[in-house]
Design an enzyme around this catalytic site. Structure first.
Site, mmCIF file in Angstrom:
data_model
loop_
_atom_site.group_PDB
_atom_site.id
_atom_site.type_symbol
_atom_site.label_atom_id
_atom_site.label_comp_id
_atom_site.label_asym_id
_atom_site.label_seq_id
_atom_site.Cartn_x
_atom_site.Cartn_y
_atom_site.Cartn_z
ATOM 1 C CG HIS A 119 -83.612 138.676 0.631
ATOM 2 N ND1 HIS A 119 -84.853 138.069 0.807
ATOM 3 C CD2 HIS A 119 -82.708 137.877 1.246
ATOM 4 C CE1 HIS A 119 -84.694 136.967 1.521
ATOM 5 N NE2 HIS A 119 -83.398 136.817 1.794
ATOM 6 C CG ASN A 155 -72.421 145.054 -3.252
ATOM 7 O OD1 ASN A 155 -71.254 145.284 -2.942
ATOM 8 N ND2 ASN A 155 -72.748 144.464 -4.387
ATOM 9 C CG HIS A 170 -77.250 139.383 -1.806
ATOM 10 N ND1 HIS A 170 -78.243 140.338 -1.762
ATOM 11 C CD2 HIS A 170 -76.325 139.835 -2.683
ATOM 12 C CE1 HIS A 170 -77.928 141.318 -2.590
ATOM 13 N NE2 HIS A 170 -76.763 141.050 -3.154
ATOM 14 N N GLY A 185 -73.856 149.806 -3.579
ATOM 15 C CA GLY A 185 -74.005 148.980 -4.778
ATOM 16 C C GLY A 185 -75.064 147.896 -4.653
ATOM 17 C CG ASP A 240 -74.968 136.773 -9.497
ATOM 18 O OD1 ASP A 240 -75.020 137.477 -8.474
ATOM 19 O OD2 ASP A 240 -75.302 137.195 -10.634
HETATM 20 P P1 5GP Z 1 -76.302 143.280 -5.351
HETATM 21 O O1 5GP Z 1 -75.944 144.291 -6.396
HETATM 22 O O2 5GP Z 1 -77.693 143.544 -4.776
HETATM 23 O O3 5GP Z 1 -75.266 143.106 -4.296
HETATM 24 O O4 5GP Z 1 -76.336 141.892 -6.097
HETATM 25 C C1 5GP Z 1 -77.476 141.336 -6.662
HETATM 26 C C2 5GP Z 1 -77.013 140.158 -7.480
HETATM 27 O O5 5GP Z 1 -78.150 139.389 -7.798
HETATM 28 C C3 5GP Z 1 -76.332 140.525 -8.796
HETATM 29 O O6 5GP Z 1 -75.024 139.962 -8.834
HETATM 30 C C4 5GP Z 1 -77.239 139.921 -9.856
HETATM 31 O O7 5GP Z 1 -76.535 139.395 -10.962
HETATM 32 C C5 5GP Z 1 -77.989 138.856 -9.086
HETATM 33 N N1 5GP Z 1 -79.333 138.579 -9.579
HETATM 34 C C6 5GP Z 1 -80.274 139.493 -9.928
HETATM 35 N N2 5GP Z 1 -81.412 138.867 -10.298
HETATM 36 C C7 5GP Z 1 -81.176 137.534 -10.173
HETATM 37 C C8 5GP Z 1 -81.987 136.371 -10.408
HETATM 38 O O8 5GP Z 1 -83.147 136.440 -10.794
HETATM 39 N N3 5GP Z 1 -81.404 135.163 -10.178
HETATM 40 C C9 5GP Z 1 -80.114 135.050 -9.738
HETATM 41 N N4 5GP Z 1 -79.656 133.815 -9.554
HETATM 42 N N5 5GP Z 1 -79.328 136.119 -9.497
HETATM 43 C C10 5GP Z 1 -79.857 137.349 -9.715
HETATM 44 ZN ZN ZN Z 2 -86.683 139.019 0.579
#
Ligand code: 5GP
Ligand code: ZN
Length: 110
Positions: free
Chosen positions: A96, A85, A98, A91, A30
């Site tokens: 996509h 999330n 994950h 959140g 991350d």
């Molecule tokens: P969500 O809030 O959608 O569950 O988590 C998205 C995660 O993606 C966040 O923890 C954020 O720090 C991470 N993230 C966002 N943009 C990037 C990126 O460009 N590269 C990487 N490696 N992580 C990212």
């Molecule tokens: Zn995607």
């Protein structure tokens, strides 16, 4: 999906610090870690989130879940936390699917 950040990482159009990859999933660090070790595990095919998984996609989801422990072990983690999330109210910021794999030391309860 062309405007999806994680699809761009899968395609190699954006860089990522990869820790595991196979035909179906990718794991990378991350960019803004919330724990000492913070890895994102994603299906290579675009699935929006847990609520949109189609019947034919469940094997990929199962495969991703099966790989979480080996990935954690490869990072030296015995105990770890897994979070997904789901939807904006859950959140989710990157749409996509994950799994956040978090570990390193004793994580705080929540
Ligand atoms: P969500 O809030 O959608 O569950 O988590 C998205 C995660 O993606 C966040 O923890 C954020 O720090 C991470 N993230 C966002 N943009 C990037 C990126 O460009 N590269 C990487 N490696 N992580 C990212
Ligand atoms: Zn995607």
């Amino acid at each position: 999906m062309s405007d999806c950040l994680f699809c761009k990482i899968v395609a190699g159009d954006l860089p990522a610090d990869k820790v595991y990859e196979d035909d179906h999933i990718l794991a990378f660090r991350d960019i803004a870690p919330k724990a000492k070790t913070h890895i994102l595990v994603i299906p290579k095919r675009h699935i929006t989130n847990l609520s949109t998984v189609e019947e034919s996609e469940w094997p990929v989801v199962t495969h991703a879940l099966q790989q979480l422990t080996p990935i954690a072990h490869s990072e030296g983690l015995e105990g770890f936390r897994v979070i997904t999330n789901n939807g904006a109210d859950g959140g989710q910021e990157v749409f996509h699917m994950h799994w956040h794999l978090l570990g390193g030391g004793r994580l705080p309860g929540f």
